[in-house]
Design a protein around this motif. Structure first.
Motif, PDB file in Angstrom:
ATOM      1  N   PHE A   1      15.069  -4.840   3.316  1.00 37.70           N
ATOM      2  CA  PHE A   1      14.603  -3.717   4.132  1.00 37.70           C
ATOM      3  C   PHE A   1      14.821  -2.381   3.429  1.00 37.70           C
ATOM      4  CE2 PHE A   1      15.254  -0.471   7.435  1.00 37.70           C
ATOM      5  CZ  PHE A   1      14.099  -0.630   8.189  1.00 37.70           C
ATOM      6  N   TRP A   2      16.025  -2.198   2.870  1.00 41.66           N
ATOM      7  CA  TRP A   2      16.362  -0.926   2.224  1.00 41.66           C
ATOM      8  C   TRP A   2      15.982  -0.986   0.754  1.00 41.66           C
ATOM      9  CZ3 TRP A   2      17.351   2.597   5.750  1.00 41.66           C
ATOM     10  CH2 TRP A   2      17.947   2.224   6.954  1.00 41.66           C
ATOM     11  N   SER A   3      14.715  -0.759   0.482  1.00 40.05           N
ATOM     12  CA  SER A   3      14.230  -0.837  -0.896  1.00 40.05           C
ATOM     13  C   SER A   3      12.991   0.044  -1.044  1.00 40.05           C
ATOM     14  CB  SER A   3      13.908  -2.294  -1.252  1.00 40.05           C
ATOM     15  OG  SER A   3      13.587  -2.401  -2.618  1.00 40.05           O
ATOM     16  N   HIS A   4      12.393   0.031  -2.242  1.00 39.46           N
ATOM     17  CA  HIS A   4      11.183   0.824  -2.496  1.00 39.46           C
ATOM     18  C   HIS A   4      10.042   0.370  -1.574  1.00 39.46           C
ATOM     19  CE1 HIS A   4      12.130   2.691  -6.628  1.00 39.46           C
ATOM     20  NE2 HIS A   4      13.259   2.239  -6.127  1.00 39.46           N
ATOM     21  N   ARG A   5       9.222   1.353  -1.171  1.00 37.28           N
ATOM     22  CA  ARG A   5       8.027   1.053  -0.393  1.00 37.28           C
ATOM     23  C   ARG A   5       6.872   1.869  -0.956  1.00 37.28           C
ATOM     24  NH1 ARG A   5      10.526   1.526   5.799  1.00 37.28           N
ATOM     25  NH2 ARG A   5      12.248   0.035   5.473  1.00 37.28           N
ATOM     26  N   GLY A   6       5.982   1.184  -1.627  1.00 36.14           N
ATOM     27  CA  GLY A   6       4.878   1.903  -2.259  1.00 36.14           C
ATOM     28  C   GLY A   6       5.409   2.868  -3.304  1.00 36.14           C
ATOM     29  N   GLU A   7       5.031   4.159  -3.172  1.00 38.97           N
ATOM     30  CA  GLU A   7       5.497   5.167  -4.115  1.00 38.97           C
ATOM     31  C   GLU A   7       6.870   5.718  -3.749  1.00 38.97           C
ATOM     32  OE1 GLU A   7       2.609   8.226  -4.485  1.00 38.97           O
ATOM     33  OE2 GLU A   7       1.228   7.003  -5.668  1.00 38.97           O
ATOM     34  N   LEU A   8       7.369   5.336  -2.605  1.00 38.64           N
ATOM     35  CA  LEU A   8       8.662   5.847  -2.173  1.00 38.64           C
ATOM     36  C   LEU A   8       9.799   5.022  -2.767  1.00 38.64           C
ATOM     37  CD1 LEU A   8       7.981   6.472   1.629  1.00 38.64           C
ATOM     38  CD2 LEU A   8       7.738   8.086  -0.272  1.00 38.64           C
ATOM     39  N   CYS A   9      10.857   5.710  -3.184  1.00 35.02           N
ATOM     40  CA  CYS A   9      12.043   4.994  -3.654  1.00 35.02           C
ATOM     41  C   CYS A   9      12.974   4.729  -2.471  1.00 35.02           C
ATOM     42  CB  CYS A   9      12.757   5.784  -4.750  1.00 35.02           C
ATOM     43  SG  CYS A   9      13.433   7.363  -4.207  1.00 35.02           S
ATOM     44  N   THR A  10      14.067   4.036  -2.708  1.00 33.81           N
ATOM     45  CA  THR A  10      14.973   3.665  -1.621  1.00 33.81           C
ATOM     46  C   THR A  10      15.563   4.894  -0.940  1.00 33.81           C
ATOM     47  OG1 THR A  10      15.516   1.662  -2.882  1.00 33.81           O
ATOM     48  CG2 THR A  10      16.954   2.214  -1.033  1.00 33.81           C
TER      49      THR A  10
END
Length: 741
Positions: free
Chosen positions: A174-183
């Motif tokens: 759950f707490w990880s990169h999403r698309g261009e967003l970092c953690t």
């Protein structure tokens, strides 16, 4: 307006997310919490009914939050203060924070806590960017006590499962990169931490973590610093601790300093920086803070009532209350003011009170703070002087002071060692101390001449850049908890009233001159020059000009002049007065009031002795302390230039070294008159030496002095305890066997 037991949402918002933030305790009842299950950043829930169980385990200060900031939070805060913990209440409670649009963290986003109430997180070892930034965000805004486990990448999931830890910054969690967003971006989003500075910082972190330097100019700097840290530490937790400071700095830049630049000074740059300072002052609210003058008066009265223990103890009390508890000013500004006061003649603790009072509430604040600081001691010494004058020959009083003299002698010897260990850093400084002692003890050199000569030597040495004079005379860290200026009520800016103003300075100079010199001129005009009041006015005004190095230094001068030249006191009575001053609040130099009282009491002219003594004591106090107000109100606007002058700092260091010799002279003089009933003067080769008659040794006094010295140096007993114990022993001995003055 908040009471002194409360903190506003605006002020707390400036503190949240900083290293020195207090512990935030949410004590809302379940019904209120269920209605809005969000927490202030970094806060933890506790049951108000069990405060006696969890309260004593807290460290540092605390802010208590209930729904409306009323009975629950005030009751818990009172319990904590009873346990010795500094505790405030959030004014208006959770509702006020929410209405002020403060950050709130959804409780359902927090991982399960362990048995110690901490969230536990696990990630890959050898962190670089995200795996330092995310723990920083969690520690500062989610859970200050969070635990972080760094393990091999292949073991993260298994460790998380076996140890109840939450994995982050690895794939498919759950707490990880999403698309261009970092953690880091994801945590800000999920934890509801979308503030302007945190979003700005997130852009920099994202650029450094995903190799996109074009996102912000600061990306390269964060990347370089992060990679450098990873090379400096083999231990991931040590790297994390260092990284927390790095991200603290970046966060504060994003919050407070993005518009500030730095360059080699020139005319245009000075203009630009002035604009930045003015803007900073406006943004920090330093020109128009919300501290009521009446609250300032209450706190200064409290400081005055607790100001025992000489200047070191008084400054520590001021720091604890003004900086640590109230957060009215920050650490750097406090030390800035203290170092300036150290350069001035007079009691630095009282001058510091004047300075801070002026800083907070302009001229009236400085006058009230400085007056309250000396008022309790002045009243106490005056009352004790009356008792001494009326009952001084009574057996019980003589016995009491017999014991006090031994304790005072031990305390003065302690001052020699304490100041010497701090200031005699090299052979040159030791030589200055020795020269000062020889000049005073063997050649009876005037005290002002010794001080001025030492200052000139230091000034010349500092101007020439000699290494021996580069030790400085300033103060270092004070207290156990440091508060950044930006986290204080006054902020980092420069209040408008603290800037030099020619018209205002002329007014201060004119009023100060009348207040200072008026009481000196009046005795001459009405009583003539050969009068005790004229002598008191001139002598103590002159003393006020040369009281560098603290009360113990100048008391050597006062004692010898008052006894040998003016005949105001007998040798042992100076020790009696010092004993009185040691046991009352306020500056130790207040002993001069006792000297002035006894001088006028014994030469009353046409007045009654007690009335003359009272007038003499008040005149002494006036001409001793009024100059302190003049020094501060005239000089404080220019303090920055004065504090940074290396030559003046070197002069202070040299004077402080000479002070060791001056206080040693005082200690020897006291010892001779306490331990021996007969002292003879021996002269020759331009020297005059006081030599004790060994057969006149006072054995009971010697035994009691040795016991007091052992208590101070061997067993580290506190000053007031030594004074009280010595007085009791002296009283018991005197009433049993009698005391011969």
């Amino acid at each position: 307006m908040p009471s002194f037991l409360e903190i506003t949402s605006d002020k707390l918002n400036r503190i949240v997310g900083t290293p020195g933030a207090p512990t935030l305790i949410d004590v809302r009842i379940d019904e209120d919490f269920d209605a809005d299950a969000r927490l202030l950043p970094g806060s933890v829930r506790h049951d108000y009914r069990t405060v006696g169980e969890w309260g004593p385990s807290l460290t540092g200060s605390a802010v208590i939050i209930c729904q409306q900031g009323r009975k629950l939070s005030h009751g818990v805060a009172a319990h904590l203060r009873h346990a010795g913990i500094v505790a405030e209440v959030l004014e208006g409670g959770f509702e006020a924070w929410r209405q002020a649009d403060g950050l709130l963290v959804p409780e359902d986003k927090l991982p399960r806590r362990d048995d110690c109430g901490r969230t536990v997180w696990v990630t890959r070892s050898r962190p670089k960017i995200d795996r330092i930034a995310c723990p920083w965000l969690i520690r500062r805004f989610v859970d200050p006590n969070a635990v972080f486990l760094f393990v091999p990448a292949s073991e993260v999931a298994l460790v998380g499962d076996r140890f109840g830890a939450t994995p982050f910054d690895i794939e498919e969690v759950f707490w990880s990169h999403r698309g261009e967003l970092c953690t880091f971006d994801v945590m800000i989003e999920e934890f509801g931490l979308k503030s302007r500075p945190l979003l700005h910082l997130a852009t920099i972190v994202r650029g450094a973590d995903t190799a996109r330097p074009e996102l912000a100019p600061e990306v390269a700097g964060l990347l370089a610093a992060s990679l450098g840290l990873s090379r400096m530490f083999n231990d991931d937790l040590e790297q994390l601790e260092a990284g927390l400071t790095l991200y603290d700095a970046f966060y504060r830049w994003c919050r407070d300093a993005t518009s500030e630049t730095h360059n080699w000074p020139n005319a245009r740059q000075d203009s630009n920086m002035a604009a930045v300072v003015n803007e900073d002052a406006r943004s920090s609210g330093t020109g128009d803070h919300e501290l009521p003058f009446s609250e300032g008066v209450k706190v200064w009265a409290r400081v005055a009532a607790l100001s025992f223990g000489g200047p070191a103890g008084q400054i520590a009390v001021m720091h604890r209350i003004i900086v640590e508890e109230k957060r009215w000013i920050g650490e750097e500004r406090f030390l800035h003011a203290l170092n300036y006061c150290t350069l001035l003649p007079g009691p630095e603790a009282q001058q510091l009170a004047i300075y801070i009072g002026w800083l907070l509430h302009k001229t009236k604040g400085g006058i009230v703070a400085g007056t309250l600081f000396v008022l309790p001691g002045a009243v106490a010494i005056m009352g004790l002087s009356w008792i001494y004058a009326i009952f001084g020959n009574a057996g019980a009083v003589q016995a009491l002071f017999f014991g006090l003299k031994a304790a005072v002698l031990a305390i003065v010897l302690g001052a020699v060692l304490r100041i010497g260990s701090r200031s005699l850093k090299n052979k040159v400084m030791m030589g200055l101390a020795a020269a000062a002692f020889v000049a005073l003890w063997l050649f009876q050199a005037p005290f002002p001449l010794v001080v001025v000569t030492a200052g000139l030597i230091g000034f010349i040495g500092g101007k020439a850049g000699w290494a021996a004079f580069s030790t400085g005379g300033g103060h270092g860290k004070i207290g156990g908890r440091q508060v950044a200026d930006a986290d204080s009520l006054l902020g980092e800016g420069v209040p408008a009233h603290t800037r030099p103003n020619a018209v205002w300075l002329l007014k201060v100079a004119a009023v100060g001159a009348v207040a200072w010199f008026g009481p000196i001129i009046l005795p001459f005009a009405f009583l003539g020059s050969h009068n005790v009041f004229s002598d008191i006015a001139v002598f103590f005004s002159k003393m006020a000009m040369v009281t560098f190095g603290g009360a113990y230094a100048v008391l050597s001068y006062v004692a010898q002049e008052a006894v040998n030249r003016y005949g105001w006191l007998k040798p042992g009575e100076m020790l009696d007065g010092l004993g009185l001053a040691e046991t009352t609040p306020g500056p130790l130099i207040m002993v001069t009031q006792f000297v002035g009282f006894m001088g006028a009491y014994r030469a009353p002219g046409g007045l009654s002795p007690l009335l003359a003594g009272t007038l003499g004591g008040l005149l002494t106090t006036w001409v001793t302390f009024v100059p302190c107000f003049v020094w501060i109100l005239l000089g404080a606007p220019f303090m920055e230039n004065l504090r940074r002058n290396k030559a003046l700092s070197a002069a202070l260091a040299a004077i402080t070294a000479a002070v060791v010799g001056i206080i040693l002279n005082l200690a020897v003089w006291f010892a001779l008159h306490v331990l021996f009933s007969e002292v003879r003067k021996v002269s020759g080769f331009g020297m005059t030496l006081d030599v004790p008659v060994l057969s006149s040794v006072n054995l009971p006094s010697l035994v009691l002095t040795i016991a007091a010295v052992l208590a101070v140096f061997r067993f580290k007993v506190g000053m007031l305890t030594v004074l009280a114990s010595s007085a009791v022993v002296g009283l018991a001995y005197g009433l049993t066997f009698g005391v011969h003055p």
